[in-house]
Design a protein around this motif. Structure first.
Motif, PDB file in Angstrom:
ATOM      1  N   THR A   1       0.833  -1.203   0.000  1.00 38.30           N
ATOM      2  CA  THR A   1       0.000   0.000   0.000  1.00 38.30           C
ATOM      3  C   THR A   1       0.868   1.253   0.000  1.00 38.30           C
ATOM      4  O   THR A   1       2.083   1.192   0.243  1.00 38.30           O
ATOM      5  CB  THR A   1      -0.925   0.036   1.227  1.00 38.30           C
ATOM      6  OG1 THR A   1      -0.112  -0.048   2.411  1.00 38.30           O
ATOM      7  CG2 THR A   1      -1.914  -1.118   1.198  1.00 38.30           C
ATOM      8  N   TRP A   2       0.230   2.386  -0.212  1.00 30.85           N
ATOM      9  CA  TRP A   2       0.908   3.686  -0.247  1.00 30.85           C
ATOM     10  C   TRP A   2      -0.114   4.761   0.063  1.00 30.85           C
ATOM     11  O   TRP A   2      -1.294   4.618  -0.282  1.00 30.85           O
ATOM     12  CB  TRP A   2       1.498   3.904  -1.634  1.00 30.85           C
ATOM     13  CG  TRP A   2       2.035   5.287  -1.892  1.00 30.85           C
ATOM     14  CD1 TRP A   2       3.306   5.742  -1.690  1.00 30.85           C
ATOM     15  CD2 TRP A   2       1.311   6.402  -2.446  1.00 30.85           C
ATOM     16  NE1 TRP A   2       3.430   7.056  -2.070  1.00 30.85           N
ATOM     17  CE2 TRP A   2       2.214   7.495  -2.537  1.00 30.85           C
ATOM     18  CE3 TRP A   2      -0.013   6.591  -2.849  1.00 30.85           C
ATOM     19  CZ2 TRP A   2       1.833   8.746  -3.009  1.00 30.85           C
ATOM     20  CZ3 TRP A   2      -0.395   7.840  -3.329  1.00 30.85           C
ATOM     21  CH2 TRP A   2       0.521   8.902  -3.412  1.00 30.85           C
ATOM     22  N   GLN A   3       0.329   5.845   0.745  1.00 33.45           N
ATOM     23  CA  GLN A   3      -0.531   7.010   0.893  1.00 33.45           C
ATOM     24  C   GLN A   3       0.298   8.272   0.694  1.00 33.45           C
ATOM     25  O   GLN A   3       1.504   8.297   0.955  1.00 33.45           O
ATOM     26  CB  GLN A   3      -1.253   7.031   2.227  1.00 33.45           C
ATOM     27  CG  GLN A   3      -0.408   7.113   3.463  1.00 33.45           C
ATOM     28  CD  GLN A   3      -1.273   7.126   4.714  1.00 33.45           C
ATOM     29  OE1 GLN A   3      -2.481   7.391   4.663  1.00 33.45           O
ATOM     30  NE2 GLN A   3      -0.677   6.815   5.851  1.00 33.45           N
ATOM     31  N   LYS A   4      -0.361   9.292   0.211  1.00 34.85           N
ATOM     32  CA  LYS A   4       0.323  10.506  -0.225  1.00 34.85           C
ATOM     33  C   LYS A   4       0.938  11.279   0.926  1.00 34.85           C
ATOM     34  O   LYS A   4       2.063  11.787   0.816  1.00 34.85           O
ATOM     35  CB  LYS A   4      -0.671  11.388  -0.989  1.00 34.85           C
ATOM     36  CG  LYS A   4      -0.051  12.605  -1.646  1.00 34.85           C
ATOM     37  CD  LYS A   4      -1.085  13.346  -2.474  1.00 34.85           C
ATOM     38  CE  LYS A   4      -0.471  14.530  -3.207  1.00 34.85           C
ATOM     39  NZ  LYS A   4      -1.491  15.250  -4.031  1.00 34.85           N
ATOM     40  N   HIS A   5       0.217  11.388   2.028  1.00 34.68           N
ATOM     41  CA  HIS A   5       0.701  12.173   3.168  1.00 34.68           C
ATOM     42  C   HIS A   5       0.664  11.315   4.436  1.00 34.68           C
ATOM     43  O   HIS A   5      -0.290  11.402   5.229  1.00 34.68           O
ATOM     44  CB  HIS A   5      -0.156  13.428   3.366  1.00 34.68           C
ATOM     45  CG  HIS A   5      -0.196  14.334   2.178  1.00 34.68           C
ATOM     46  ND1 HIS A   5       0.925  14.973   1.685  1.00 34.68           N
ATOM     47  CD2 HIS A   5      -1.231  14.705   1.369  1.00 34.68           C
ATOM     48  CE1 HIS A   5       0.594  15.704   0.642  1.00 34.68           C
ATOM     49  NE2 HIS A   5      -0.701  15.561   0.421  1.00 34.68           N
ATOM     50  N   PRO A   6       1.688  10.511   4.658  1.00 37.62           N
ATOM     51  CA  PRO A   6       1.696   9.650   5.854  1.00 37.62           C
ATOM     52  C   PRO A   6       1.733  10.481   7.142  1.00 37.62           C
ATOM     53  O   PRO A   6       2.230  11.605   7.156  1.00 37.62           O
ATOM     54  CB  PRO A   6       2.999   8.848   5.697  1.00 37.62           C
ATOM     55  CG  PRO A   6       3.380   8.985   4.258  1.00 37.62           C
ATOM     56  CD  PRO A   6       2.872  10.315   3.809  1.00 37.62           C
ATOM     57  N   TRP A   7       1.191   9.897   8.189  1.00 36.30           N
ATOM     58  CA  TRP A   7       1.254  10.551   9.501  1.00 36.30           C
ATOM     59  C   TRP A   7       2.723  10.681   9.895  1.00 36.30           C
ATOM     60  O   TRP A   7       3.507   9.740   9.774  1.00 36.30           O
ATOM     61  CB  TRP A   7       0.493   9.718  10.517  1.00 36.30           C
ATOM     62  CG  TRP A   7       0.297  10.439  11.820  1.00 36.30           C
ATOM     63  CD1 TRP A   7       1.098  10.368  12.921  1.00 36.30           C
ATOM     64  CD2 TRP A   7      -0.758  11.342  12.141  1.00 36.30           C
ATOM     65  NE1 TRP A   7       0.607  11.171  13.914  1.00 36.30           N
ATOM     66  CE2 TRP A   7      -0.531  11.790  13.471  1.00 36.30           C
ATOM     67  CE3 TRP A   7      -1.867  11.818  11.448  1.00 36.30           C
ATOM     68  CZ2 TRP A   7      -1.381  12.689  14.125  1.00 36.30           C
ATOM     69  CZ3 TRP A   7      -2.715  12.710  12.086  1.00 36.30           C
ATOM     70  CH2 TRP A   7      -2.473  13.137  13.406  1.00 36.30           C
ATOM     71  N   GLU A   8       3.081  11.851  10.377  1.00 38.58           N
ATOM     72  CA  GLU A   8       4.496  12.168  10.554  1.00 38.58           C
ATOM     73  C   GLU A   8       5.115  11.553  11.802  1.00 38.58           C
ATOM     74  O   GLU A   8       6.333  11.366  11.861  1.00 38.58           O
ATOM     75  CB  GLU A   8       4.668  13.691  10.577  1.00 38.58           C
ATOM     76  CG  GLU A   8       4.277  14.340   9.249  1.00 38.58           C
ATOM     77  CD  GLU A   8       4.288  15.861   9.321  1.00 38.58           C
ATOM     78  OE1 GLU A   8       4.497  16.383  10.442  1.00 38.58           O
ATOM     79  OE2 GLU A   8       4.099  16.505   8.280  1.00 38.58           O
ATOM     80  N   ASP A   9       4.331  11.231  12.799  1.00 39.50           N
ATOM     81  CA  ASP A   9       4.861  10.674  14.042  1.00 39.50           C
ATOM     82  C   ASP A   9       4.910   9.143  13.934  1.00 39.50           C
ATOM     83  O   ASP A   9       3.865   8.478  13.948  1.00 39.50           O
ATOM     84  CB  ASP A   9       3.978  11.084  15.222  1.00 39.50           C
ATOM     85  CG  ASP A   9       4.559  10.649  16.564  1.00 39.50           C
ATOM     86  OD1 ASP A   9       5.548   9.882  16.564  1.00 39.50           O
ATOM     87  OD2 ASP A   9       4.025  11.079  17.612  1.00 39.50           O
ATOM     88  N   PRO A  10       6.096   8.554  13.810  1.00 44.77           N
ATOM     89  CA  PRO A  10       6.190   7.100  13.634  1.00 44.77           C
ATOM     90  C   PRO A  10       5.731   6.307  14.847  1.00 44.77           C
ATOM     91  O   PRO A  10       5.530   5.094  14.767  1.00 44.77           O
ATOM     92  CB  PRO A  10       7.693   6.881  13.360  1.00 44.77           C
ATOM     93  CG  PRO A  10       8.371   8.043  14.018  1.00 44.77           C
ATOM     94  CD  PRO A  10       7.421   9.201  13.870  1.00 44.77           C
TER      95      PRO A  10
END
Length: 263
Positions: A17-26
């Motif tokens: 899968t892929w998303q354009k704007h992943p959540w920044e806090d891992p």
């Protein structure tokens, strides 16, 4: 249950899968893969079963790669609800689009569905999309200053599960035809039935040719040819010997006759 339903499976399960704007806090378990992990019991994002994109963007996009082009039947979407009905986030889901494409670009694909619910989309949807494709793309967007009152300020793809149902190990309309026996992992093109790869020792569009059998047949044919050639050589040698013997015999007989006449 109709026979064709037996081979309709969730093609998206555990696929890339892929998303354009992943959540920044891992540290937050909001990864795009959560939407295809097969876990669909808790639609609260804090439980690690949903994907969430970063906030503050006017477009959102998520996709799953099925690995190859499949004949898709329908797509099920389960949106974030925080385990309420319908939940406080329908305004974020509202206006979404769903595409099926053979590339990673939605513009090159087919628009299966566009939400026009006026702000009240169902957070659980089964969307019919009978088409061949490799990528399923979820997309949403917002205007910077002219959004309808029922829409969220920013675009989101808070997907708790996306299931893509279609042919697996079969092909044709309704998945009625089983892939050829010698296809690797039973996988074939869901439109033509051609094998994607063959089991070891087989080749051809439908893996219908047995390399070892062909080699054996070739060896047998070679043996036959060699046997025929040897037989022909032997026959020719015998014929030549007979002809030579007759000539010698005829010459000797002629000499005896000449001796009698002139002796």
């Amino acid at each position: 249950m109709p026979f064709s339903c037996i081979r309709i499976e969730n093609l998206a399960l555990n696929k890339p899968t892929w998303q354009k704007h992943p959540w920044e806090d891992p540290r937050r378990d909001y990864g795009s893969e959560n939407a295809v992990d097969g876990l669909n019991t808790d639609h609260n994002v804090g439980k690690g079963q949903c994907t969430v994109n970063a906030e503050g963007y006017f477009t959102s996009e998520w996709r799953v790669d099925l690995g190859s082009a499949y004949k898709i039947s329908y797509i099920s979407i389960y949106y974030r609800t925080n385990n309420q009905s319908p939940g406080p986030f329908v305004n974020r889901m509202a206006g979404f689009s769903l595409y099926v494409s053979n590339t990673t670009f939605k513009e090159q694909g087919y628009l299966c569905y566009k939400d026009q619910s006026g702000g009240t989309p169902s957070v659980k949807q089964n969307i019919s999309c009978s088409i061949y494709g490799r990528y399923v793309i979820y997309y949403n967007e917002r205007s910077r200053d002219q959004n309808s009152s029922f829409l969220s300020r920013y675009a989101f793809n808070e997907l708790c599960e996306v299931e893509v149902y279609g042919c697996q190990g079969s092909y044709g309309d309704g998945c009625l035809h089983i892939c050829p026996t010698n296809c690797l992992n039973g996988m074939c093109d869901t439109y033509t039935g051609r094998c994607l790869s063959c089991l070891s020792g087989y080749y051809g569009p439908f893996c219908e040719n047995d390399k070892y059998r062909d080699q054996q047949q070739c060896s047998d044919n070679t043996s036959i040819v060699i046997g025929v050639v040897l037989t022909v050589v032997i026959v020719i040698a015998i014929v030549m010997n007979i002809i030579g013997w007759r000539r010698r015999t005829g010459h000797q007989t002629q000499k005896r006759r000449d001796g009698i006449l002139f002796g």
